[in-house]
Design a protein around this motif. Structure first.
Motif, PDB file in Angstrom:
ATOM      1  N   GLU A   1       0.661  -3.220 -11.326  1.00 26.54           N
ATOM      2  CA  GLU A   1       1.090  -1.979 -11.144  1.00 26.54           C
ATOM      3  C   GLU A   1      -0.366  -1.024 -10.997  1.00 26.54           C
ATOM      4  O   GLU A   1      -0.414  -0.112  -9.991  1.00 26.54           O
ATOM      5  CB  GLU A   1       1.434  -1.156 -12.441  1.00 26.54           C
ATOM      6  CG  GLU A   1       3.079  -1.462 -12.619  1.00 26.54           C
ATOM      7  CD  GLU A   1       4.048  -0.885 -11.568  1.00 26.54           C
ATOM      8  OE1 GLU A   1       3.549   0.041 -10.804  1.00 26.54           O
ATOM      9  OE2 GLU A   1       5.048  -1.561 -11.342  1.00 26.54           O
ATOM     10  N   MET A   2      -1.661  -1.458 -11.590  1.00 26.48           N
ATOM     11  CA  MET A   2      -2.688  -0.951 -11.244  1.00 26.48           C
ATOM     12  C   MET A   2      -3.306  -1.144  -9.997  1.00 26.48           C
ATOM     13  O   MET A   2      -3.948  -0.303  -9.355  1.00 26.48           O
ATOM     14  CB  MET A   2      -3.551  -1.242 -12.361  1.00 26.48           C
ATOM     15  CG  MET A   2      -5.015  -0.698 -12.458  1.00 26.48           C
ATOM     16  SD  MET A   2      -6.238  -1.344 -13.643  1.00 26.48           S
ATOM     17  CE  MET A   2      -6.618  -2.957 -12.951  1.00 26.48           C
ATOM     18  N   MET A   3      -3.333  -2.482  -9.497  1.00 23.85           N
ATOM     19  CA  MET A   3      -3.712  -3.064  -8.336  1.00 23.85           C
ATOM     20  C   MET A   3      -2.905  -2.219  -7.155  1.00 23.85           C
ATOM     21  O   MET A   3      -3.417  -1.944  -6.218  1.00 23.85           O
ATOM     22  CB  MET A   3      -3.361  -4.347  -8.247  1.00 23.85           C
ATOM     23  CG  MET A   3      -4.179  -5.383  -9.362  1.00 23.85           C
ATOM     24  SD  MET A   3      -5.995  -4.983  -8.989  1.00 23.85           S
ATOM     25  CE  MET A   3      -6.462  -5.852  -7.724  1.00 23.85           C
ATOM     26  N   ALA A   4      -1.456  -2.090  -7.403  1.00 20.02           N
ATOM     27  CA  ALA A   4      -0.788  -1.300  -6.164  1.00 20.02           C
ATOM     28  C   ALA A   4      -1.279   0.117  -6.180  1.00 20.02           C
ATOM     29  O   ALA A   4      -1.011   0.635  -5.085  1.00 20.02           O
ATOM     30  CB  ALA A   4       0.717  -1.131  -6.800  1.00 20.02           C
ATOM     31  N   ALA A   5      -1.596   0.733  -7.359  1.00 21.17           N
ATOM     32  CA  ALA A   5      -1.864   2.189  -7.252  1.00 21.17           C
ATOM     33  C   ALA A   5      -3.582   2.381  -6.639  1.00 21.17           C
ATOM     34  O   ALA A   5      -3.622   3.113  -5.730  1.00 21.17           O
ATOM     35  CB  ALA A   5      -2.051   2.627  -8.502  1.00 21.17           C
ATOM     36  N   ILE A   6      -4.322   1.200  -6.921  1.00 16.65           N
ATOM     37  CA  ILE A   6      -5.491   1.045  -6.225  1.00 16.65           C
ATOM     38  C   ILE A   6      -5.652   0.846  -4.873  1.00 16.65           C
ATOM     39  O   ILE A   6      -6.381   1.538  -3.752  1.00 16.65           O
ATOM     40  CB  ILE A   6      -6.426   0.080  -6.717  1.00 16.65           C
ATOM     41  CG1 ILE A   6      -6.832   0.592  -8.174  1.00 16.65           C
ATOM     42  CG2 ILE A   6      -7.680  -0.202  -6.021  1.00 16.65           C
ATOM     43  CD1 ILE A   6      -7.466  -0.527  -8.944  1.00 16.65           C
ATOM     44  N   ALA A   7      -4.471   0.072  -4.377  1.00 19.57           N
ATOM     45  CA  ALA A   7      -4.359  -0.263  -2.976  1.00 19.57           C
ATOM     46  C   ALA A   7      -4.018   0.889  -2.116  1.00 19.57           C
ATOM     47  O   ALA A   7      -4.489   1.340  -1.046  1.00 19.57           O
ATOM     48  CB  ALA A   7      -3.312  -1.549  -2.687  1.00 19.57           C
TER      49      ALA A   7
ATOM     50  N   ARG B   1       0.799  -1.174  -0.139  1.00 20.14           N
ATOM     51  CA  ARG B   1       0.283   0.063  -0.015  1.00 20.14           C
ATOM     52  C   ARG B   1       0.845   1.141  -0.123  1.00 20.14           C
ATOM     53  O   ARG B   1       0.641   2.450   0.544  1.00 20.14           O
ATOM     54  CB  ARG B   1      -1.088   0.028   1.292  1.00 20.14           C
ATOM     55  CG  ARG B   1      -1.863  -1.436   1.087  1.00 20.14           C
ATOM     56  CD  ARG B   1      -3.112  -1.059   2.206  1.00 20.14           C
ATOM     57  NE  ARG B   1      -3.913  -1.876   2.579  1.00 20.14           N
ATOM     58  CZ  ARG B   1      -5.035  -1.938   1.673  1.00 20.14           C
ATOM     59  NH1 ARG B   1      -5.421  -0.829   0.925  1.00 20.14           N
ATOM     60  NH2 ARG B   1      -5.985  -3.001   1.894  1.00 20.14           N
ATOM     61  N   LEU B   2       1.908   1.098  -0.612  1.00 28.06           N
ATOM     62  CA  LEU B   2       3.132   2.011  -0.663  1.00 28.06           C
ATOM     63  C   LEU B   2       2.770   3.160  -1.441  1.00 28.06           C
ATOM     64  O   LEU B   2       2.174   3.125  -2.611  1.00 28.06           O
ATOM     65  CB  LEU B   2       4.385   1.379  -1.012  1.00 28.06           C
ATOM     66  CG  LEU B   2       5.044   0.475  -0.032  1.00 28.06           C
ATOM     67  CD1 LEU B   2       6.111  -0.483  -0.905  1.00 28.06           C
ATOM     68  CD2 LEU B   2       5.579   0.932   1.121  1.00 28.06           C
ATOM     69  N   PRO B   3       3.441   4.405  -1.327  1.00 20.71           N
ATOM     70  CA  PRO B   3       3.545   5.451  -2.070  1.00 20.71           C
ATOM     71  C   PRO B   3       4.203   5.169  -3.372  1.00 20.71           C
ATOM     72  O   PRO B   3       4.989   4.099  -3.254  1.00 20.71           O
ATOM     73  CB  PRO B   3       4.256   6.503  -1.379  1.00 20.71           C
ATOM     74  CG  PRO B   3       4.249   6.255   0.148  1.00 20.71           C
ATOM     75  CD  PRO B   3       4.190   4.668   0.111  1.00 20.71           C
ATOM     76  N   ALA B   4       4.025   5.894  -4.550  1.00 18.99           N
ATOM     77  CA  ALA B   4       4.514   5.514  -5.738  1.00 18.99           C
ATOM     78  C   ALA B   4       6.015   5.114  -5.787  1.00 18.99           C
ATOM     79  O   ALA B   4       6.550   4.256  -6.345  1.00 18.99           O
ATOM     80  CB  ALA B   4       4.133   6.548  -6.817  1.00 18.99           C
ATOM     81  N   ASP B   5       6.968   6.075  -5.112  1.00 17.48           N
ATOM     82  CA  ASP B   5       8.443   6.073  -5.143  1.00 17.48           C
ATOM     83  C   ASP B   5       8.744   4.638  -4.474  1.00 17.48           C
ATOM     84  O   ASP B   5       9.609   4.027  -4.855  1.00 17.48           O
ATOM     85  CB  ASP B   5       8.887   7.309  -4.567  1.00 17.48           C
ATOM     86  CG  ASP B   5       8.983   8.508  -5.514  1.00 17.48           C
ATOM     87  OD1 ASP B   5       8.524   8.208  -6.673  1.00 17.48           O
ATOM     88  OD2 ASP B   5       8.978   9.534  -4.943  1.00 17.48           O
ATOM     89  N   ASP B   6       8.096   4.648  -3.110  1.00 23.07           N
ATOM     90  CA  ASP B   6       8.496   3.402  -2.616  1.00 23.07           C
ATOM     91  C   ASP B   6       7.794   2.250  -3.254  1.00 23.07           C
ATOM     92  O   ASP B   6       8.845   1.091  -3.327  1.00 23.07           O
ATOM     93  CB  ASP B   6       7.934   3.469  -1.009  1.00 23.07           C
ATOM     94  CG  ASP B   6       8.376   4.361  -0.011  1.00 23.07           C
ATOM     95  OD1 ASP B   6       9.536   4.806  -0.294  1.00 23.07           O
ATOM     96  OD2 ASP B   6       7.625   5.059   0.871  1.00 23.07           O
ATOM     97  N   TRP B   7       7.073   2.251  -3.682  1.00 19.53           N
ATOM     98  CA  TRP B   7       6.441   0.803  -4.705  1.00 19.53           C
ATOM     99  C   TRP B   7       7.313   0.514  -5.652  1.00 19.53           C
ATOM    100  O   TRP B   7       7.928  -0.473  -6.022  1.00 19.53           O
ATOM    101  CB  TRP B   7       5.309   1.028  -5.113  1.00 19.53           C
ATOM    102  CG  TRP B   7       4.744   0.307  -6.107  1.00 19.53           C
ATOM    103  CD1 TRP B   7       4.279   0.538  -7.553  1.00 19.53           C
ATOM    104  CD2 TRP B   7       4.764  -1.268  -5.978  1.00 19.53           C
ATOM    105  NE1 TRP B   7       4.133  -0.664  -8.341  1.00 19.53           N
ATOM    106  CE2 TRP B   7       4.493  -1.606  -7.216  1.00 19.53           C
ATOM    107  CE3 TRP B   7       4.701  -2.193  -4.974  1.00 19.53           C
ATOM    108  CZ2 TRP B   7       4.140  -3.159  -7.751  1.00 19.53           C
ATOM    109  CZ3 TRP B   7       4.857  -3.685  -5.418  1.00 19.53           C
ATOM    110  CH2 TRP B   7       4.404  -3.988  -6.555  1.00 19.53           C
TER     111      TRP B   7
END
Length: 203
Positions: A129-135, A75-81
């Motif tokens: 990537e999409m699922m990570a952004a949604i999370a 559920r990380l911010p974009a940079d950490d993900w």
């Protein structure tokens, strides 16, 4: 094929092992066995998760990183993900999530012809990537609603805050003072490594 299952719950009160049965059944349905399990109680919004970092350290090229869903992984911010995903890719790990059917190809010993394999991998990467952004978006919205609820309770004079477990704090401090490491302290105090770190840093 070496399958590494990652199980996570956000708080100490939740059961991080809740999804174990589902993951084991999924592996069995693909004629595979989970070889190693990494379980922890920590926020998916935290980049420094000991068990996840241990998984990455142990991993070898071609291993499967099996999760119940992508939000268990991040559920990380974009940079950490981006950093985590880069570390996963650098290790040659295949992310397989129960709720993401396109990832299930990662459970196969052979990926078919090169073109099909590359196309499926590209599609799966996009969906991960999409699922990570949604999370992450879901996490931010829940935090916002929680903050609004706290503000409302404070305004009404009803907010008490989360009670401190004095006995747990005392136990953790004693174990750390005795020279035990973070994981050993968490095991003996029956709490998460994240809780140990929080108590240690508050000393």
């Amino acid at each position: 094929m070496f399958i590494r299952a990652y199980l996570r719950a956000s708080t100490d009160e939740q059961d991080a092992g809740r999804a174990r049965t589902s993951l084991e059944k999924f592996a069995s349905d693909h004629n595979k066995v989970i070889a190693c399990e990494y379980l922890e109680n920590a926020s998916g919004a935290a980049a420094d998760r000991p068990e996840l970092l241990r998984l990455l350290k142990d991993a070898r090229k071609g291993d499967v990183l099996l999760v119940e869903s992508i939000d268990r992984l991040s559920r990380l911010p974009a940079d950490d993900w981006a950093k985590l995903k880069s570390a996963i890719d650098a290790k040659g790990l295949r992310i397989v999530a129960l709720d993401l059917p396109t990832s299930h190809q990662g459970m196969r010993d052979t990926q078919g012809d090169e073109f099909t394999g590359r196309m499926l991998a590209a599609i799966n990467s996009m969906l991960v990537e999409m699922m990570a952004a949604i999370a992450r978006k879901d996490y931010e919205q829940r935090r916002e609603r929680q903050a609004q609820g706290i503000q409302k309770a404070k305004a009404a004079g009803k907010y008490q805050g989360r009670p401190v477990d004095e006995e747990l704090h005392k136990r953790v401090k004693e174990l750390l003072a005795a020279g035990l490491g973070i994981r050993a302290t968490a095991r003996h105090a029956t709490c998460s490594t994240t809780t140990v770190l929080r108590i240690r840093d508050a000393v």
